[in-house]
Motif scaffolding. Sequence first.
Motif, PDB file in Angstrom:
ATOM      1  N   VAL A 174       0.865  -1.185   0.000  1.00 46.84           N
ATOM      2  CA  VAL A 174       0.000   0.000   0.000  1.00 46.84           C
ATOM      3  C   VAL A 174       0.897   1.229   0.000  1.00 46.84           C
ATOM      4  CG1 VAL A 174      -1.871   1.221   1.163  1.00 46.84           C
ATOM      5  CG2 VAL A 174      -1.706  -1.268   1.388  1.00 46.84           C
ATOM      6  N   THR A 226       0.945   5.631  -0.532  1.00 46.83           N
ATOM      7  CA  THR A 226       0.162   6.855  -0.609  1.00 46.83           C
ATOM      8  C   THR A 226       1.091   8.056  -0.554  1.00 46.83           C
ATOM      9  OG1 THR A 226      -1.736   8.070   0.303  1.00 46.83           O
ATOM     10  CG2 THR A 226      -0.240   7.067   1.889  1.00 46.83           C
ATOM     11  N   ALA A 227       0.566   9.198  -0.943  1.00 47.68           N
ATOM     12  CA  ALA A 227       1.308  10.455  -0.813  1.00 47.68           C
ATOM     13  C   ALA A 227       0.336  11.610  -0.935  1.00 47.68           C
ATOM     14  CB  ALA A 227       2.390  10.576  -1.890  1.00 47.68           C
ATOM     15  N   PHE A 272      -5.651  12.934  -3.018  1.00 43.98           N
ATOM     16  CA  PHE A 272      -4.499  12.074  -2.795  1.00 43.98           C
ATOM     17  C   PHE A 272      -4.962  10.632  -2.992  1.00 43.98           C
ATOM     18  CE2 PHE A 272      -6.430  12.547   1.367  1.00 43.98           C
ATOM     19  CZ  PHE A 272      -6.392  11.274   1.923  1.00 43.98           C
ATOM     20  N   ILE A 303      -4.563   6.435  -2.532  1.00 45.67           N
ATOM     21  CA  ILE A 303      -4.000   5.282  -1.836  1.00 45.67           C
ATOM     22  C   ILE A 303      -4.040   4.141  -2.831  1.00 45.67           C
ATOM     23  CG2 ILE A 303      -4.405   3.587   0.001  1.00 45.67           C
ATOM     24  CD1 ILE A 303      -5.083   5.833   1.837  1.00 45.67           C
ATOM     25  N   VAL A 327      -3.369   0.162  -3.650  1.00 44.09           N
ATOM     26  CA  VAL A 327      -3.210  -1.169  -3.079  1.00 44.09           C
ATOM     27  C   VAL A 327      -2.808  -2.111  -4.215  1.00 44.09           C
ATOM     28  CG1 VAL A 327      -4.279  -3.004  -1.758  1.00 44.09           C
ATOM     29  CG2 VAL A 327      -5.044  -0.643  -1.424  1.00 44.09           C
ATOM     30  N   LEU A 334      -5.855  -1.659  -7.156  1.00 50.40           N
ATOM     31  CA  LEU A 334      -6.715  -0.503  -7.408  1.00 50.40           C
ATOM     32  C   LEU A 334      -6.123   0.715  -6.734  1.00 50.40           C
ATOM     33  CD1 LEU A 334      -9.870  -0.547  -5.099  1.00 50.40           C
ATOM     34  CD2 LEU A 334      -7.747  -1.754  -4.617  1.00 50.40           C
ATOM     35  N   ILE A 388      -7.529   4.364  -4.766  1.00 45.96           N
ATOM     36  CA  ILE A 388      -8.655   5.114  -4.231  1.00 45.96           C
ATOM     37  C   ILE A 388      -8.211   6.566  -4.174  1.00 45.96           C
ATOM     38  CG2 ILE A 388     -10.309   5.277  -2.335  1.00 45.96           C
ATOM     39  CD1 ILE A 388      -8.881   2.557  -1.369  1.00 45.96           C
ATOM     40  N   PHE A 433      -8.952  10.233  -2.767  1.00 48.25           N
ATOM     41  CA  PHE A 433      -9.656  10.961  -1.712  1.00 48.25           C
ATOM     42  C   PHE A 433      -9.521  12.464  -1.965  1.00 48.25           C
ATOM     43  CE2 PHE A 433      -8.385   6.948   0.073  1.00 48.25           C
ATOM     44  CZ  PHE A 433      -9.437   6.572   0.890  1.00 48.25           C
ATOM     45  N   LEU A 444      -0.248   1.894   8.611  1.00 52.61           N
ATOM     46  CA  LEU A 444       0.304   2.991   7.811  1.00 52.61           C
ATOM     47  C   LEU A 444      -0.455   4.244   8.216  1.00 52.61           C
ATOM     48  CD1 LEU A 444       0.892   3.101   3.939  1.00 52.61           C
ATOM     49  CD2 LEU A 444      -0.206   4.957   5.146  1.00 52.61           C
ATOM     50  N   MET A 501      -0.654   8.531   7.936  1.00 52.64           N
ATOM     51  CA  MET A 501      -0.185   9.753   7.265  1.00 52.64           C
ATOM     52  C   MET A 501      -0.875  10.955   7.885  1.00 52.64           C
ATOM     53  SD  MET A 501       0.015  10.799   3.202  1.00 52.64           S
ATOM     54  CE  MET A 501      -1.724  10.654   2.784  1.00 52.64           C
TER      55      MET A 501
END
Lengths: 330, 330
Positions: free
Chosen positions: A58, A60-61, A69, A71, A73, A91, A93, A95, B45, B47
Amino acid sequence: MPHDILVLTEADLRKAVRLDLKAIDVVEEAFRALASGGVIMPPILSMDIPQVHGEVDVKTAYIPGFEGFAIKVSPGFFDNPKIGLPSLNGLMILFSAKTGLVEALLLDNGFLTDVRTAAAGAVAARHMAPSTVETAGVMGTGVQARLQMIAAHQVRPFSRLLVWGRDAAKATACANDLAETLGIEVQAEPDPARLVAQSQLVVTTTPAREPVLKADWLHPGLHITAMGSDQEGKNEIEPTALTRADLYVADRVSQCEKLGELAAAIHDGVWHGGTPPELGDIVSGAGTGRTGDDQITICDLTGTGAQDTAIATFARARALTAKAGTTIQS
Amino acid sequence: MPHDILVLTEADLRKAVRLDLKAIDVVEEAFRALASGGVIMPPILSMDIPQVHGEVDVKTAYIPGFEGFAIKVSPGFFDNPKIGLPSLNGLMILFSAKTGLVEALLLDNGFLTDVRTAAAGAVAARHMAPSTVETAGVMGTGVQARLQMIAAHQVRPFSRLLVWGRDAAKATACANDLAETLGIEVQAEPDPARLVAQSQLVVTTTPAREPVLKADWLHPGLHITAMGSDQEGKNEIEPTALTRADLYVADRVSQCEKLGELAAAIHDGVWHGGTPPELGDIVSGAGTGRTGDDQITICDLTGTGAQDTAIATFARARALTAKAGTTIQS
């Protein structure tokens, strides 16, 4: 309070998103932001499931200035081919970066990762390759070999392309595909040393655990992008090449130290270059890039959550314009 | 190869999933599996996005024997109430534990977390509370105060319930709601010491950063479940209570050391109990639980990815039976 969530399947995304200059630009923007220091990119969450020969990552940034942003997976289940399924899925996601509400579910099965990975290669070529590339070379014959060359050709419109792979038939197939897509001369080259010797831009796209590109093959006016290493133990470029080059650049130092070509060089004790610059530094001008067409440069790409956020934001915008996908109220 | 993905909105899930004994049982099964050692549960995780007063947590766990594993994404954006949106949102993604393919998207906005959290409280009560509970007490007046009591009542059918909160009006409202739901005598109790004195089971559900339950109030035949602490700095139970009790049990030691009541006790230097047992050990019989109705026991719940995998698997099964949701091909 119910709100709309856009659900995009792989088929929707393949229709809406192309690996074009806009996609390359949005990934470049993510690298520029990475250098600015405002990006928040936690370490990858990684779960190995040895019982089923599987793993899940996983990433994210958060990138200031981007509306959302992502996420991402990414499951890899390596027994899947035995039952006719691909090993890699996954996939993203997306947000809202203002409210944290889910804006889009991108059921891309890895397609967007393919696009943003190739786009990063083009960003590296745009900012690090010699100003003129007549001949490009690609090592490896898979999806990324094709996409990296399609992306790189948009920023360095080379007229000739060489393809090397361990499997000669696959190299020929890849060369034929790229000749058709790019409309240029493309040849399978059975000797990797000859491929490198003739090229000003080489992209390595293999899952090699022993170097496929030797340090002795380096020559003035060469840029190499290595994008195959994304796990501990992978290694495409002979470690001494990193110090022989005039410039080595990481996409993210903290990752390349663990997963990239840099990891192998550190492991072998040949890296004495201190903390190298990151691609974002070169893009933004905060770091010094290539200073002459005769220099030898290397860019090490391991893949970042910032690229995922960039491509997911881009994909949603493209899909909205194309009126693609399904809207769900939640 | 396209496959079906079930998309369930919060409304779908609220129709299909109830906080009943089956839900409690499936969460208990997750705790039992946690104790067996085969569960894979990577660190959370996390953030923080200070620029927008937001945070995102990602949890996951693989449980042998469960057909799927969940990845839960929980954003908290604390300026949302200013624009009329809830702070907490989020979703779960259920993957096949055999192939890694996405099986269901559970757009629950935190509803399933509420259910699995209350179900864990019932598991603790079932295995740690005195065999007979005549009076239960709950501290806090929010969603979890209600759900914890609805869950606990199914495993310890108390005839009387006391509710304490800092806001008397909210305590009365919560008491009225629970009286109606449970059909028993429920009173708001303004004195937390009196609430604890009269109860055999107390559940604390507050976001307190200073203890709301004092060690001096402990009495023989009391079980306390503390579920409010889920972040560093939160603390509901006076730390010395943990050592005065006959038994302290963590849902997950590695988390409680950082986020739970145990963290405060370690921080204050009052914890000398070594590594405590986990709830799964008590459930499975691997560890010794309450050995007499006069003992004092405490269970510390911080929330685990294993619970998420359990409730997501359960929710999908319930939704399939109820033919709820939308199917998307991807």
